[in-house]
Scaffold this motif. Structure first.
Motif, PDB file in Angstrom:
ATOM      1  N   GLY A 464      22.084  54.593 -76.258  1.00 50.44           N
ATOM      2  CA  GLY A 464      22.563  55.949 -76.500  1.00 50.44           C
ATOM      3  C   GLY A 464      23.432  56.470 -75.370  1.00 50.44           C
ATOM      4  O   GLY A 464      24.370  57.239 -75.594  1.00 50.44           O
ATOM      5  N   LYS A 465      23.139  56.025 -74.161  1.00 49.38           N
ATOM      6  CA  LYS A 465      23.901  56.491 -72.997  1.00 49.38           C
ATOM      7  C   LYS A 465      25.252  55.803 -72.881  1.00 49.38           C
ATOM      8  O   LYS A 465      26.274  56.447 -72.615  1.00 49.38           O
ATOM      9  N   HIS A 466      25.277  54.492 -73.100  1.00 47.76           N
ATOM     10  CA  HIS A 466      26.496  53.715 -72.848  1.00 47.76           C
ATOM     11  C   HIS A 466      27.261  53.355 -74.122  1.00 47.76           C
ATOM     12  O   HIS A 466      28.449  53.021 -74.052  1.00 47.76           O
ATOM     13  N   GLY A 467      26.590  53.385 -75.268  1.00 45.44           N
ATOM     14  CA  GLY A 467      27.274  53.092 -76.522  1.00 45.44           C
ATOM     15  C   GLY A 467      27.514  51.606 -76.745  1.00 45.44           C
ATOM     16  O   GLY A 467      27.005  50.749 -76.025  1.00 45.44           O
ATOM     17  N   THR A 468      28.310  51.307 -77.766  1.00 46.35           N
ATOM     18  CA  THR A 468      28.635  49.933 -78.138  1.00 46.35           C
ATOM     19  C   THR A 468      30.056  49.879 -78.669  1.00 46.35           C
ATOM     20  O   THR A 468      30.597  50.895 -79.136  1.00 46.35           O
ATOM     21  N   GLY A 469      30.663  48.707 -78.600  1.00 44.72           N
ATOM     22  CA  GLY A 469      32.025  48.547 -79.102  1.00 44.72           C
ATOM     23  C   GLY A 469      32.107  48.383 -80.605  1.00 44.72           C
ATOM     24  O   GLY A 469      33.198  48.388 -81.184  1.00 44.72           O
ATOM     25  N   VAL A 470      30.960  48.245 -81.281  1.00 39.93           N
ATOM     26  CA  VAL A 470      30.932  48.077 -82.734  1.00 39.93           C
ATOM     27  C   VAL A 470      31.076  49.440 -83.405  1.00 39.93           C
ATOM     28  O   VAL A 470      30.445  50.416 -82.990  1.00 39.93           O
ATOM     29  N   THR A 471      31.904  49.512 -84.440  1.00 41.51           N
ATOM     30  CA  THR A 471      32.104  50.760 -85.180  1.00 41.51           C
ATOM     31  C   THR A 471      31.152  50.801 -86.368  1.00 41.51           C
ATOM     32  O   THR A 471      31.174  49.917 -87.228  1.00 41.51           O
ATOM     33  N   PHE A 472      30.326  51.849 -86.415  1.00 41.76           N
ATOM     34  CA  PHE A 472      29.338  51.971 -87.483  1.00 41.76           C
ATOM     35  C   PHE A 472      29.789  52.983 -88.527  1.00 41.76           C
ATOM     36  O   PHE A 472      30.658  53.827 -88.279  1.00 41.76           O
ATOM     37  N   ARG A 473      29.183  52.896 -89.694  1.00 42.95           N
ATOM     38  CA  ARG A 473      29.532  53.775 -90.804  1.00 42.95           C
ATOM     39  C   ARG A 473      28.974  55.174 -90.577  1.00 42.95           C
ATOM     40  O   ARG A 473      27.971  55.361 -89.903  1.00 42.95           O
ATOM     41  N   GLY A 474      29.632  56.144 -91.185  1.00 42.54           N
ATOM     42  CA  GLY A 474      29.188  57.529 -91.079  1.00 42.54           C
ATOM     43  C   GLY A 474      30.362  58.456 -90.852  1.00 42.54           C
ATOM     44  O   GLY A 474      31.276  58.138 -90.076  1.00 42.54           O
ATOM     45  N   GLN A 475      30.338  59.607 -91.517  1.00 44.68           N
ATOM     46  CA  GLN A 475      31.443  60.550 -91.383  1.00 44.68           C
ATOM     47  C   GLN A 475      31.323  61.401 -90.127  1.00 44.68           C
ATOM     48  O   GLN A 475      32.323  61.884 -89.603  1.00 44.68           O
ATOM     49  N   ALA A 476      30.100  61.588 -89.648  1.00 46.41           N
ATOM     50  CA  ALA A 476      29.875  62.414 -88.462  1.00 46.41           C
ATOM     51  C   ALA A 476      29.240  61.560 -87.367  1.00 46.41           C
ATOM     52  O   ALA A 476      28.612  60.532 -87.648  1.00 46.41           O
ATOM     53  N   PRO A 477      29.393  61.980 -86.093  1.00 45.36           N
ATOM     54  CA  PRO A 477      28.809  61.203 -84.990  1.00 45.36           C
ATOM     55  C   PRO A 477      27.311  60.963 -85.152  1.00 45.36           C
ATOM     56  O   PRO A 477      26.825  59.868 -84.855  1.00 45.36           O
ATOM     57  N   LEU A 478      26.561  61.970 -85.631  1.00 50.93           N
ATOM     58  CA  LEU A 478      25.123  61.809 -85.784  1.00 50.93           C
ATOM     59  C   LEU A 478      24.796  60.700 -86.788  1.00 50.93           C
ATOM     60  O   LEU A 478      23.882  59.891 -86.564  1.00 50.93           O
ATOM     61  N   GLN A 479      25.546  60.631 -87.888  1.00 48.25           N
ATOM     62  CA  GLN A 479      25.323  59.582 -88.888  1.00 48.25           C
ATOM     63  C   GLN A 479      25.620  58.202 -88.307  1.00 48.25           C
ATOM     64  O   GLN A 479      24.888  57.238 -88.552  1.00 48.25           O
ATOM     65  N   ARG A 480      26.692  58.114 -87.541  1.00 49.46           N
ATOM     66  CA  ARG A 480      27.050  56.826 -86.938  1.00 49.46           C
ATOM     67  C   ARG A 480      26.006  56.395 -85.910  1.00 49.46           C
ATOM     68  O   ARG A 480      25.673  55.211 -85.811  1.00 49.46           O
ATOM     69  N   HIS A 481      25.484  57.350 -85.136  1.00 49.88           N
ATOM     70  CA  HIS A 481      24.463  57.018 -84.144  1.00 49.88           C
ATOM     71  C   HIS A 481      23.170  56.563 -84.814  1.00 49.88           C
ATOM     72  O   HIS A 481      22.499  55.640 -84.331  1.00 49.88           O
ATOM     73  N   ARG A 482      22.824  57.191 -85.930  1.00 51.44           N
ATOM     74  CA  ARG A 482      21.621  56.772 -86.657  1.00 51.44           C
ATOM     75  C   ARG A 482      21.791  55.367 -87.229  1.00 51.44           C
ATOM     76  O   ARG A 482      20.857  54.558 -87.185  1.00 51.44           O
ATOM     77  N   ALA A 483      22.967  55.089 -87.775  1.00 44.29           N
ATOM     78  CA  ALA A 483      23.233  53.742 -88.306  1.00 44.29           C
ATOM     79  C   ALA A 483      23.184  52.710 -87.180  1.00 44.29           C
ATOM     80  O   ALA A 483      22.630  51.615 -87.345  1.00 44.29           O
ATOM     81  N   ARG A 484      23.752  53.066 -86.034  1.00 44.85           N
ATOM     82  CA  ARG A 484      23.734  52.164 -84.870  1.00 44.85           C
ATOM     83  C   ARG A 484      22.306  51.858 -84.440  1.00 44.85           C
ATOM     84  O   ARG A 484      21.918  50.688 -84.289  1.00 44.85           O
ATOM     85  N   ASP A 485      21.497  52.896 -84.239  1.00 45.35           N
ATOM     86  CA  ASP A 485      20.125  52.688 -83.774  1.00 45.35           C
ATOM     87  C   ASP A 485      19.295  51.925 -84.802  1.00 45.35           C
ATOM     88  O   ASP A 485      18.453  51.088 -84.441  1.00 45.35           O
ATOM     89  N   ALA A 486      19.539  52.191 -86.088  1.00 44.76           N
ATOM     90  CA  ALA A 486      18.778  51.503 -87.140  1.00 44.76           C
ATOM     91  C   ALA A 486      19.091  50.013 -87.149  1.00 44.76           C
ATOM     92  O   ALA A 486      18.183  49.176 -87.285  1.00 44.76           O
ATOM     93  N   MET A 487      20.362  49.648 -86.982  1.00 43.98           N
ATOM     94  CA  MET A 487      20.710  48.228 -87.011  1.00 43.98           C
ATOM     95  C   MET A 487      20.194  47.510 -85.769  1.00 43.98           C
ATOM     96  O   MET A 487      19.664  46.390 -85.868  1.00 43.98           O
ATOM     97  N   TYR A 488      20.321  48.130 -84.608  1.00 45.00           N
ATOM     98  CA  TYR A 488      19.819  47.481 -83.392  1.00 45.00           C
ATOM     99  C   TYR A 488      18.299  47.345 -83.428  1.00 45.00           C
ATOM    100  O   TYR A 488      17.739  46.347 -82.967  1.00 45.00           O
ATOM    101  N   THR A 489      17.619  48.339 -83.993  1.00 48.90           N
ATOM    102  CA  THR A 489      16.163  48.248 -84.120  1.00 48.90           C
ATOM    103  C   THR A 489      15.775  47.108 -85.053  1.00 48.90           C
ATOM    104  O   THR A 489      14.845  46.338 -84.769  1.00 48.90           O
TER     105      THR A 489
END
Length: 520
Positions: A464-489
């Motif tokens: 969450g602090k440093h991010g990732t170079g992969v682009t995740f789906r979602g129209q808003a930043p919160l949606q993209r962050h949730r998709a990111r965390d869900a896939m990494y989990t």
């Protein structure tokens, strides 16, 4: 008439042992119209295969669908369990191969013959090995079968003697003399090393047959080429769906009419996510008689697998069993006839019936429904489409690159971007410095104990602090962050994560100890 092969003697026992470091045996199978597939010969003679393994080799070495239009040789691979107790590993060096699996590499030939019932003579030559070196073994088979009959005793004996003279397989580079030429061959320290066999710009720009013959063969390079595979896809965006499934070690079924297309696709998919090892069961081509497909409901299906099949009823059986056992439905990629006008995005209509779904059994849904995390890169998809059509501008940075190399480089970089947060996390924690000195369980099961240096909560905080170079789906930043965390989990709880971490730490240990060989 007695088989002339019976009179051949492969030489002293030391030659047999040297040969076994690479190959268990050559096997020629013939399709008998009255009896079905049968073994025509095994060389060296008296190789101690069990009857169950010989039967499995027979059935897996032929296409399940008869196609009278097939006039060229088909090359494909299969993998079966080693049920021959006397076929053991004999290589004294790493890589030792698999003691539990036998890898088959085949050339299938169909010739018109009016003297037999089906009007076709169908035979297959196989190399059976404990080593997963398909690119090398297909080169060997092609040279053995290009200008001669499959059961030519002189060719078999010559091939045996050449291979028996090869040095023991070991990590590094080798020069392997074979039938009038030398095969440059390299074995990487791990099968999941990325971009093995990627063609250089010099080779791509040269049409010289000599240059191609001198190309370095990599032990674990894919036998499938995306330039040939993508025209069979329903859409280019399907690559991102498959990439995501592979990263998370989810099940995939490759469905096609051709065993060659199946095995090439499976090989290319495993390569797509390297250096992450795909830790599930992998079968490039399977038939209805395969041990995997005969699994009953009481025993269940493997939880994760990647398989290639051509029989629609086998597809129906596996999907039905997955539903019955309440296992996540495998993703099905259906490869239809080649279509140069492959679209960027697939049509989602459930009622759509095109050439990619016509082979599905009646009443079976060809569509896949799953939650997506990674966003499709439209620029990448557009470049692939232009490369396939030959319409890419000469000023484009990828104008001189072939489709296969471009796709492999792109997903190699995407995988590296996906793994970058883990590398950053391990480098930034005090415990990570001692990870390579910490004993860890040799398992890839998701229920294995966590490694001492890894905490999912701490990792997600770092992500969450440093991010990732992969682009995740979602129209808003919160949606993209949730998709990111869900896939990494999901990845951290998959067998792939444990396989990757075990590979990473193991190679670091070997490098520190100076154990990574350099070959010849």
């Amino acid at each position: 008439m007695e088989n002339p092969i019976a009179f051949l003697h492969p030489g002293p026992d030391e030659k047999k042992s040297s040969f076994r470091h690479w190959i268990v045996a050559f096997i020629v199978c013939n399709f008998n119209v009255d009896l079905g597939p049968e073994i025509e010969l095994v060389y060296p003679p008296n190789t101690p295969f069990s009857q169950s393994d010989l039967s499995a080799i027979c059935f897996n070495s032929f296409p399940e669908r008869h196609d009278a239009d097939v006039t060229e040789d088909l090359g494909f691979q299969f993998t079966i369990r080693n049920n021959s107790p006397n076929v053991r590993l004999e290589s004294p060096n790493a890589p030792y191969g698999s003691a539990t699996l036998l890898h088959g590499n085949c050339i299938f030939r169909q010739e018109f013959d009016t003297t037999i019932k089906r009007s076709f003579n169908q035979r297959t030559m196989c190399i059976i090995s404990n080593q997963p070196f398909p690119a090398l073994f297909m080169h060997v088979l092609q040279r053995m079968t290009s200008e001669t009959d499959f059961s030519n005793p002189n060719v078999l004996e010559q091939a045996f003697l050449h291979i028996a003279s090869w040095p023991t397989p070991s990590v590094g580079s080798h020069s392997l003399p074979f039938m009038g030429s030398v095969l440059p061959f390299e074995i990487a320290p791990h099968a999941a090393f990325p971009l093995q066999g990627l063609r250089s710009a010099q080779l791509l720009s040269s049409s010289s047959a000599f240059m191609e013959s001198q190309r370095l063969i990599h032990a674990y390079e894919p036998v499938g080429d995306w330039e040939k595979l993508l025209p069979h896809f329903p859409s280019i965006s399907e690559l991102f769906v498959l990439f995501e499934r592979l990263i998370l070690c989810e099940s995939i079924i490759v469905f096609s009419r051709s065993p060659q297309l199946c095995s090439e696709m499976v090989s290319a998919l495993v390569d797509l996510v390297k250096p992450i090892p795909y830790a599930a069961i992998c079968r490039p081509y399977m038939t209805m008689q395969s041990e995997f497909s005969g699994t009953g409901a009481s025993r269940g299906l493997p939880r994760q697998f990647l398989i290639g099949i051509t029989n629609p009823f086998m597809l129906q059986r596996i999907l039905g069993l997955a539903e019955e056992l309440n296992i996540t439905r495998p993703h099905v990629i259906s490869l239809g006839p080649s279509d140069k006008s492959v679209r960027i995005k697939s049509q989602n209509s459930q009622k759509r019936k095109d050439h990619h779904t016509m082979d599905f059994p009646s009443g079976m849904d060809a569509q896949n429904t799953s939650k997506r995390y990674i966003k499709t890169d439209r620029e990448f998809a557009g470049t692939v489409e232009s490369l396939l059509r030959g319409t890419l501008s000469s000023s484009h940075s990828s104008a001189n690159e072939d489709v296969g190399s471009f796709v492999r480089r792109y997903f190699g970089q995407l995988t590296a971007q996906f793994l970058a947060p883990f590398n950053r996390y391990f480098a930034s924690t005090a415990q990570a410095a001692s990870t390579t000195d910490t004993a860890f369980p040799s398992t890839t099961r998701p229920d294995a104990p966590q490694y001492a240096s890894f905490s999912l909560t701490a990792f997600l905080a770092s992500l969450g602090k440093h991010g990732t170079g992969v682009t995740f789906r979602g129209q808003a930043p919160l949606q993209r962050h949730r998709a990111r965390d869900a896939m990494y989990t999901a990845f951290c709880s998959s067998p792939n994560f444990y396989a990757w971490l075990e590979m990473k730490l193991g190679l670091e240990k070997e490098a520190t100890a100076g154990l990574l060989g350099s070959g010849e």
